[in-house]
Design a protein around this motif. Structure first.
Motif, short mmCIF file in Angstrom:
data_model
loop_
_atom_site.label_atom_id
_atom_site.label_comp_id
_atom_site.label_asym_id
_atom_site.label_seq_id
_atom_site.Cartn_x
_atom_site.Cartn_y
_atom_site.Cartn_z
N ALA A 1 65.50 75.10 -25.29
CA ALA A 1 66.92 74.85 -25.01
C ALA A 1 67.12 73.60 -24.16
O ALA A 1 68.25 73.29 -23.76
N GLY A 2 66.03 72.87 -23.89
CA GLY A 2 66.14 71.64 -23.12
C GLY A 2 66.17 71.85 -21.62
O GLY A 2 66.53 70.93 -20.88
N LEU A 3 65.77 73.03 -21.17
CA LEU A 3 65.78 73.35 -19.74
C LEU A 3 64.36 73.25 -19.18
O LEU A 3 63.37 73.34 -19.91
N VAL A 4 64.26 73.09 -17.86
CA VAL A 4 62.97 73.07 -17.19
C VAL A 4 62.55 74.50 -16.90
O VAL A 4 63.30 75.28 -16.32
N TRP A 5 61.33 74.83 -17.30
CA TRP A 5 60.78 76.17 -17.07
C TRP A 5 59.95 76.13 -15.78
O TRP A 5 59.00 75.36 -15.66
N VAL A 6 60.36 76.92 -14.79
CA VAL A 6 59.64 76.96 -13.52
C VAL A 6 58.55 78.02 -13.64
O VAL A 6 58.71 79.17 -13.22
N GLY A 7 57.46 77.60 -14.24
CA GLY A 7 56.36 78.52 -14.48
C GLY A 7 55.28 77.83 -15.27
O GLY A 7 55.39 76.65 -15.61
N PRO A 8 54.20 78.56 -15.60
CA PRO A 8 53.10 77.96 -16.34
C PRO A 8 53.47 77.70 -17.79
O PRO A 8 54.47 78.23 -18.30
N PRO A 9 52.68 76.90 -18.50
CA PRO A 9 52.96 76.65 -19.92
C PRO A 9 52.92 77.95 -20.72
O PRO A 9 52.16 78.87 -20.38
N PRO A 10 53.73 78.06 -21.76
CA PRO A 10 53.72 79.28 -22.57
C PRO A 10 52.34 79.66 -23.06
O PRO A 10 52.00 80.85 -23.14
N ALA A 11 51.49 78.65 -23.39
CA ALA A 11 50.14 78.96 -23.86
C ALA A 11 49.33 79.67 -22.79
O ALA A 11 48.54 80.59 -23.08
N ALA A 12 49.51 79.28 -21.52
CA ALA A 12 48.80 79.93 -20.42
C ALA A 12 49.31 81.35 -20.22
O ALA A 12 48.54 82.28 -19.94
#
Length: 671
Positions: A101-112
């Motif tokens: 959605a173009g937002l910054v995710w405050v967390g680890p990469p989805p793969a991790a």
């Protein structure tokens, strides 16, 4: 995705949302809350600069709804999303949706998240990397036959765990093959309700291990460090109750060894942000005792509930680190720059009744005192006095954290903080926390996951008789309430229920029920009331009320108490303890009438998930009649005696109150 941002949506509720919003505000960010219909007036909503409704109270329609959360982010102009812990914090699909959605995710990469979010996949990865594991099964085949076969191979007792999520949800112990089916059923149900994923894994159950975890942090530039360890051994329902840092008995050499193992696990998956690698130490009372070994349990790809103890000993704000790393900044410290200052202990205050197998408790917080202004004490709370505690969410109310230059100082400060805390209107585990803090084994750091069960006789003992000060405070409240002026004529003598007598001294008689004890008490009102208490007369002076708070002098000693009244129910908070009394009619017969043996009552407020019997069906004593759920915990309700189900008072989906009649069993008196 990393980039600077100025607005942050917290996709969570309660204590963690309040805590994240506080750091966001300090950093000059616009903090945005989300809420369900049950949380419209909640503390985390009040703490935010803006807030958006998600949907109805059930979590699956609000805090677990990815479309609703993204819609809230769009509506409020959020640039970044922090998931907190619990709910969708370890959900790779949510992380991908936020980034998409173009937002910054405050967390680890989805793969991790995907690599470690599945405990089964994480164990397979660690096993391939040579990290020691507890013997178990973490395969893809989830058939009942395969799980039974693997359990037999591993050996009993066995621990059944949800593959997704954490926090003790979806975790059950089976002592034998006969108990395995029920453990699998309950674990699947709780895992599905809490995480939307009912996959399970099996591990050999270690009855008295220590639970040691390492806080790790990584940045998008490839650096990974650890921020020392936490001991989280004291648990109930496989969920942590007390956490401390550093782990008592930990040496610098063992800390470095475990820290490097945790960092290696994080490097293996390209980790970014805050994470926790959890280990079991399976022998001895010290993490580094000779012959000890540590086993990888899981990695939590999020901030942990117990992060404040790490903040206390390092002097860092871990949420600020999360936000800065999400903006693309590098870790601010090297491993050798991370300090370890003193000792910190955290205790979790829950809305639950330890005397009833920690059943969740709901209702209004009529009174809430949490320590304020005490040296070395921090409180993270998600509720306020007057808030309602509902059945829909986790029962944690607050966390009390004590820090000092050493463990002994932290314990003294913790004692004082607990003594100045009080909860009324619902049941809480505050007496249990006080009992743990005062227990000699805890003072001596004799810690393991069986601590509460081993010391249950002392920690979960029923409260003793109401002390003299409590009975005096209750009588003074009843005397105050006895004067009820007629609102139509404030000077009418007929509007008062006082103690005036035509001949002789005036007095009033009261009968209070204290547990099973029936107490006949007499009060002689006046400027200095005289109270006839079970252990002798008491003279009271200088009585002053401010709302429900009492100040007086009892036999020459200061008396301070808060006395809440709801009809005949009296709750007295005095000297750091809470006592519940019941006002009876003075002419009532002594003793209390027990509930009929064939009535099945709800042990907690909650929702009926399953009915496993029908009316007219014969049942054995202990047969499961229905399954209830409250605050993400499932409980099987059993028949109290052998007999026939004569009536079912509930249906699947019903919300029932604590003590509601669920079924009636016609008991076979011959058995």
């Amino acid at each position: 995705m990393t980039r600077p941002f100025t607005s942050l949506l917290v996709a969570n509720r309660g204590e963690i949302a309040v805590r994240i919003l506080a750091t966001a505000r300090r950093m000059g960010l616009r903090g945005i809350a989300v809420f369900s219909d049950a949380d419209a007036g909640a503390a985390h909503v009040a703490a935010a600069d803006a807030a958006a409704r998600l949907g109805p109270a059930p979590a699956r329609e609000s805090y677990l709804s990815i479309p609703a959360l993204l819609a809230a982010a769009r509506a409020t102009g959020a640039e970044a999303v922090h998931p907190g812990y619990g709910f969708l914090s370890e959900n790779a699909e949510f992380a991908e949706a936020v980034i998409g959605a173009g937002l910054v995710w405050v967390g680890p990469p989805p793969a991790a998240i995907r690599a470690m979010g599945s405990k089964a996949a994480a164990k397979a990865l660690m096993e391939a990397s040579g990290v020691p594991l507890v013997p178990g099964y973490h395969g893809e085949d989830q058939s009942e036959d395969r799980l039974r076969a693997e359990a037999a191979r591993i050996g009993f007792p066995i621990l059944v765990k949800a593959s997704a999520g954490g926090g003790g949800k979806g975790m059950k112990v089976a002592a034998s093959a006969a108990e395995l089916e029920e453990a699998l059923t309950l674990a699947r149900g709780e895992a599905k309700a809490a995480f939307g994923d009912d996959r399970l894994l099996l591990e050999r159950f270690l009855p008295s291990p220590r639970h040691i975890e390492i806080q790790v942090f990584g940045d998008s530039h490839g650096a990974i460090i650890h921020l020392h360890e936490r001991d989280c051994s004291i648990q109930r329902r496989h969920q942590k109750v007390v956490e401390e840092a550093p782990a008592p008995g930990m040496t610098a050499a063992r800390r470095a060894e475990m820290g490097e193992a945790a960092c290696a696990a994080a490097r293996a998956i390209g980790y970014v942000g805050a994470g926790t690698v959890e280990f079991i130490v399976d022998a001895g009372s010290s993490p580094d005792a000779a012959g000890d070994s540590f086993h990888f349990m899981e990695m939590n790809t999020r901030l942990q509930v117990e992060h404040p103890v790490t903040e206390a000993i390092t002097g860092l704000d871990l949420v600020e680190w999360q936000l800065r790393i999400a903006m693309g900044e590098a870790l601010p410290l090297r491993q050798d720059q991370v300090r370890l200052d003193g000792h910190a202990i955290e205790m979790r205050l829950y809305a639950e009744d330890p005397a009833r197998d920690f059943a969740p408790s709901t209702g209004m917080l009529r009174h809430l005192d949490l320590p304020s202004g005490l040296p070395g004490i921090r409180v993270d709370a998600g509720v306020r006095q007057g808030d309602a505690v509902s059945i829909h969410y986790d029962p944690m109310l607050a966390k009390i954290i004590a820090h000092g230059p050493d463990r002994a100082t932290a314990l003294r400060r913790l004692d004082r903080a607990l003594a100045s805390s009080a909860v009324a209107g619902i049941r809480s585990n505050l007496p249990l926390l006080r009992g743990i803090a005062a227990h000699p084994a805890f003072r001596d750091a004799a810690l393991d996951t069986g601590f509460i069960a081993r010391h249950a006789e002392e920690l979960l003992a029923a409260p003793g008789p109401a002390p003299r000060a409590v009975l005096a405070a209750a009588l003074l409240r009843l005397l105050r309430d006895a004067v009820r002026p007629d609102p139509a004529d404030l000077h009418s003598p007929w509007g008062a229920a006082g103690a005036w007598r035509l001949n002789g001294d005036g007095y009033q008689d009261f009968v209070l029920l204290d547990g099973a004890a029936r107490l006949a008490l007499r009060a002689h009102p006046g400027a200095a009331p005289l109270l006839d208490l079970p252990d002798g007369p008491a003279r009271v002076q200088a009585v002053r009320w401010q709302g429900e708070a009492l100040e007086a002098t009892l036999d020459g000693m200061a008396l301070r108490a808060t006395v809440l009244r709801d009809g005949a129910a009296l709750t007295v908070l005095c000297n750091g303890a809470t006592q519940e009394l019941q006002l009876l009619d003075a002419g009532a017969a002594s003793g209390a009438t027990a509930e009929g043996g064939g009535r099945v009552l709800a042990p907690m407020p909650g929702r009926v998930l399953q009915l496993l019997v029908g009316e007219g069906q014969a049942v054995a004593r202990g047969a499961v009649l229905l399954v209830m759920e409250a605050m993400k915990v499932q409980m099987r309700i059993a028949a109290p005696a052998e007999g026939v189900v004569r009536a079912l008072r509930c249906q699947v989906g019903d919300l029932v109150e604590d003590g509601a009649e669920l079924a009636v069993i016609e008991v076979d008196l011959a058995t």
